[in-house]
Design an enzyme around this catalytic site. Structure first.
Site, PDB file in Angstrom:
ATOM      1  N   GLY A 325       0.980 136.095  72.627  1.00 30.11           N
ATOM      2  CA  GLY A 325       1.626 134.960  71.983  1.00 30.11           C
ATOM      3  C   GLY A 325       0.803 133.695  72.152  1.00 30.11           C
ATOM      4  O   GLY A 325      -0.434 133.717  72.170  1.00 30.11           O
ATOM      5  N   SER A 326       1.484 132.575  72.282  1.00 31.32           N
ATOM      6  CA  SER A 326       0.796 131.277  72.326  1.00 31.32           C
ATOM      7  C   SER A 326       0.003 131.052  73.605  1.00 31.32           C
ATOM      8  O   SER A 326      -0.763 130.083  73.684  1.00 31.32           O
ATOM      9  CB  SER A 326       1.815 130.151  72.140  1.00 31.32           C
ATOM     10  OG  SER A 326       2.349 130.181  70.832  1.00 31.32           O
ATOM     11  N   THR A 327       0.176 131.905  74.631  1.00 27.78           N
ATOM     12  CA  THR A 327      -0.663 131.759  75.824  1.00 27.78           C
ATOM     13  C   THR A 327      -2.128 132.047  75.508  1.00 27.78           C
ATOM     14  O   THR A 327      -3.014 131.745  76.308  1.00 27.78           O
ATOM     15  CB  THR A 327      -0.191 132.695  76.952  1.00 27.78           C
ATOM     16  OG1 THR A 327      -0.304 134.062  76.513  1.00 27.78           O
ATOM     17  CG2 THR A 327       1.255 132.405  77.335  1.00 27.78           C
TER      18      THR A 327
END
Length: 679
Positions: A325-327
Site C-alpha cells: 500500500g502507501s508504505t
C-alpha cells in the site's frame, strides 16, 4: 596263487598310498598356507576385529545449549525425565502391549496419538516413547513388572523446554526427532560424525538456524562387553561438551507486549535497530505453544494448528507477503529522485483521480498542487500514479530491488520468502497462457502506490525503513547477537556483515526523510502521535486484501472479515538519531492510522521512553479501540521480565529509561478518539 595278480595288487596299493599321501600333503599345505594368512598376513585386521567384538564404542549425546534474549531471559532450556519406550520390532502385538501397559502406568489418548505420529517417521527397530515424564512411583511400578513386556523399557532422556510457551514461538522454533530426510542431510555435513547417537535436531526458527552451535560436541565411552553383548566395564571415555547458548537481539518483554497488544487479531511486526541491523522484535500473530512439539506433537494438535483458518504456524513476518500500500511511497520517492524523473520541487496537480488509457485510477480525495513532500504527507495516489508511469516497470524494479524488495534480506532464519517485485520477465515466467505473459502499461500504474503485483514481507518493509532511517545505509537484519561458551561461560558476539551504503545522493535521502518526519506532525499519523515527547517519522498504508471494481466504493461492512483491507505502518525514531525502525501490519483492520500506527506508538514509547501501556490501554488495544495511549503509562522497568533470567557478563543490554524521572517523558498523552485521516 597267481604271482602276477599279487604283484598287480601290490602296485595298485602303492599307487593309492602315494596318491593319498600327495593329497594329504596338499591339504596340509593348504591348511598351512591358510594359517600363514590368518596368523601373519591378516593378523592385525583380525586382531582389531576381535577387539571390537570384545569392546563397544557408545556415543554420549551432549546437552543442548540454551536460547536467551538480549537481557538473558531463557527462551529454550532442557530438563531430564524418564520415558517409557517401545521398540516395535521386539513386540508381537503392539496394541495389546499398549493396553496392558496402560494398566500399569497412565497412557492417555493423546499419548497414543503422539506415538502413532512418531511411528510414521521412525524405523521398526527404533525406540519410540509412549509416555514421557514418568514419576518415580510410575518408574517403580513398571520396573516391578518389566518381565511382562519384552521390547518395552524405561530410558532417561533430556527434553527441551520452552518456558514462555507461545511467546516468540515463530522465532525460537522447536526441535524434533531426526527424520530420514534429516539423516540424509546430516551425512553431507563435515561434522556428520558429531551427530552419532543424536535423536533430535532443530526443525524451525533459531533452533534450526543455529543447530550446530546449540548441539555441542558428542562424547564417547569405550566399553568391554561379554559374549552376550552386555557391558562389563568402561575402558576409556571422552565426556560430551554441551552446546553453546545463543543470545538473541530480541527484547522478549517488548515481544510479549506487542503480542498482547494484538489480542486475537492477526498480523506481524518487525522492529530493527537501524544502526546495526539487530532485530529487536519479530512478532507473528497468532502464535502457538512450542511445548506441543516436545517429544512429538499428537495428531489432534497438529491438525488443529495446520487446519486453522488463522494459520498460526505461518511466520507472517518472514513468510507472509502483502501489498505494501502507501508504505511503498517513500521508496518510490527515492527511486524517482535518483532516476532523475523527479526533483523535490517537481509539482503535479492532484485532482483526486488520474486517467490513463481510458481508465480512471481513483485517489480518494484531491490534494491540489503536490510536490514530493506533500505527496508523502497527504499520501497522494495521483503523484505516484504519474511517477510510476514516467519510470516504467523495469526502472521501478531496478531501483527498488537494491532496497530489498522482492529479495531475501539474509536474516538468520531459514524459510524466508522473496515476495514479488514484478517486471516483464517475472510475468513471462509466472503465467502460462501467451495472452497472460504480456505486460500492459496500465499494470505499471498500480505499482506506484504499492498495489498490483507488489507483494512483500513485513521484514522487507522494516529493513527498507531502517535503511532510510540510517541515511541510505543498509544493514542485514540479524537475530543472533552472541554466544555463551559452554565451558568458559564467556559471552562472544556473533559475526555481522558490514553495512552497505546504497550510494544515494544525500540531498535526495534527506528530502524523503523530511517528508516522512512530517507525517506524524501534519500528516496521516498526526493523531496517533499526539503528545509524544519525541519526534518520529512514519508512513501509513492501507492494502487491499481483495480487489474492488473501479466504479465501486470500498465498504468494509459489506465484506467478510478476511476480505477487508489490511492496516500498515512503517516508522523510525527519534528523527535526528534513529535507534529503532519498524513495520507493522494488522490484517483486515482498515486504515493504517486506525490499527497499525497505534501499535507502533506503543513500541516506540517502550523503546525510547521506557513506558509500558496501562491495563486499560492494553485492553483497548487488544480490541483495536485505542489511538493515543489511554491512562497513565507504567514504567517498563517495573514490568518483570518474563521467565528465568541468567545474568551474563559482557552482554550489551539496552537500558530502558525510567520515564518517571524524565519530566518530558512523564507527560501523559491525551486519551479519547481522534480524527483518522485516510491514506
Amino acid at each position: 596263487m597267481d604271482v602276477r595278480n599279487t604283484e598287480s595288487e601290490l602296485m595298485d596299493f602303492r599307487v593309492r598310498v602315494w596318491v593319498i599321501g600327495v593329497v594329504v600333503m596338499l591339504l596340509l599345505g593348504v591348511v598351512w598356507a591358510r594359517l600363514v594368512v590368518l596368523q601373519v598376513v591378516r593378523h592385525d585386521a583380525y586382531a582389531e576385529r576381535a577387539e571390537s567384538n570384545r569392546t563397544a564404542v557408545v556415543p554420549i549425546v551432549p546437552n543442548r545449549g540454551q536460547i536467551l534474549d538480549r537481557n538473558g531471559v531463557v527462551l529454550a532450556s532442557n530438563y531430564s525425565a524418564y520415558t517409557l519406550e517401545i521398540t516395535r520390532s521386539k513386540v508381537e502385538n503392539l496394541e495389546e502391549t499398549i493396553d496392558q501397559l496402560a494398566e500399569v502406568v497412565e497412557i492417555s489418548q493423546r499419548d497414543r496419538r503422539k506415538f502413532k505420529r512418531l511411528m510414521e517417521d521412525s524405523k521398526s527397530f527404533e525406540s519410540i516413547p509412549i509416555r514421557t515424564r514418568l514419576s518415580d512411583v510410575e518408574v517403580a511400578k513398571f520396573a516391578a513388572q518389566r518381565w511382562r513386556f519384552p521390547g518395552v523399557d524405561i530410558q532417561a532422556r533430556l527434553f527441551r523446554s520452552y518456558p514462555l510457551e507461545n511467546v516468540g514461538s515463530h522465532i525460537v522454533g522447536y526441535i524434533g526427532r531426526v527424520s530420514q530426510k534429516d539423516k540424509e542431510a546430516i551425512e553431507e555435513w563435515e561434522d556428520a560424525a558429531n551427530y552419532r547417537g543424536t535423536e533430535v535436531i532443530g526443525k524451525l526458527g533459531i533452533e534450526q538456524s543455529y543447530e550446530k552451535e546449540l548441539h555441542g560436541q558428542t562424547g564417547w565411552e569405550q566399553l568391554e562387553t561379554s559374549a552376550g553383548g552386555y557391558a562389563v566395564r568402561r575402558l576409556n571415555s571422552r565426556p560430551a561438551t554441551p552446546g553453546d547458548s545463543i543470545v538473541l537481539s530480541l527484547d522478549i518483554r517488548l515481544q510479549k507486549m506487542v503480542e498482547e497488544l494484538y489480542g486475537n487479531r492477526r498480523g506481524a511486526l518487525v522492529a530493527i535497530d537501524p544502526r546495526n541491523g539487530e532485530v529487536l522484535a519479530m512478532v507473528s500473530k497468532p502464535t502457538y505453544d512450542l511445548n506441543l512439539f516436545v517429544g512429538g506433537i499428537d495428531t489432534e494438535n497438529w491438525a488443529m494448528l495446520n487446519e486453522s483458518i488463522d494459520r498460526p504456524m505461518l511466520n507472517r513476518a518472514l513468510r507472509g507477503t502483502y501489498p505494501p500500500g502507501s508504505t511503498f511511497k517513500p521508496f518510490m520517492a527515492i527511486a524517482g529522485l535518483e532516476s532523475g524523473k523527479r526533483t523535490p520541487d517537481t509539482t503535479i496537480m492532484d485532482n483526486g483521480s488520474w486517467t490513463f488509457g481510458g481508465h480512471t485510477f481513483r485517489s480518494g480525495h484531491p490534494n491540489g498542487p503536490t510536490n514530493l513532500r506533500r505527496s508523502i504527507i497527504k499520501s497522494s495516489n495521483v503523484y505516484y500514479y504519474m511517477l510510476a508511469n514516467d519510470m516504467g516497470v523495469e526502472a521501478i524494479h531496478d531501483w527498488l530491488a537494491p532496497m530489498g524488495f522482492g529479495q531475501l534480506t539474509g536474516v538468520d532464519l531459514k524459510g524466508e520468502v522473496r515476495g514479488v517485485l514484478p517486471n516483464q520477465e517475472w510475468k513471462r515466467n509466472t503465467y502460462k497462457r501467451p495472452e497472460q505473459k504480456k505486460w500492459f502499461a496500465g499494470e505499471t500504474i498500480s505499482l506506484g502506490i504499492g498495489q498490483g503485483y507488489n507483494n512483500f514481507t513485513i521484514l522487507q518493509l522494516a529493513n527498507a525503513m531502517a535503511m532510510l532511517a540510517n541515511h541510505g545505509v543498509k544493514n542485514k537484519p540479524q537475530l543472533g547477537l552472541g554466544r555463551v561458551d559452554a565451558v568458559t561461560r564467556e559471552y562472544q558476539p556473533l559475526p555481522r556483515d558490514a553495512a552497505q551504503p546504497m550510494g544515494y545522493k544525500a540531498s535526495n535521502v534527506e528530502a524523503v526523510r523530511s517528508a516522512v518526519a512530517a507525517v506524524t506532525v501534519e500528516g496521516t499519523a498526526r493523531g496517533v502521535f499526539m503528545g509524544a515527547s519525541y519526534q518520529s517519522a512514519g508512513k501509513t498504508g492501507t492494502a487491499q486484501a481483495v480487489g474492488v471494481r473501479q466504479n465501486e466504493k470500498y465498504n468494509a461492512s459489506r465484506l467478510s472479515e478476511y476480505q477487508r483491507d489490511h492496516s500498515l505502518y512503517i516508522a523510525y525514531a527519534p528523527v535526528d538519531n534513529p535507534t529503532i525502525a519498524l513495520a507493522v501490519i494488522v490484517e483486515n483492520a482498515g486504515f493504517g492510522a486506525a490499527a497499525a500506527a497505534p501499535i507502533a506508538r506503543r513500541v516506540m514509547d517502550y523503546w525510547l521512553l521506557g513506558r509500558y501501556p496501562s491495563e486499560d490501554d492494553m485492553a483497548a488495544m487488544r480490541k483495536g479501540q485505542a489511538s493515543t495511549p489511554i491512562g497513565p503509562s507504567r514504567n517498563a522497568n517495573d514490568i518483570p521480565l518474563p521467565g528465568e533470567t541468567l545474568p551474563l557478563a559482557g552482554l550489551p543490554v539496552h537500558p530502558l529509561p525510567d520515564y518517571r524521572t524524565d519530566g518530558a517523558a512523564a507527560a501523559v498523552a491525551p486519551s479519547g478518539p481522534v480524527e483518522v485521516e485516510e491514506d
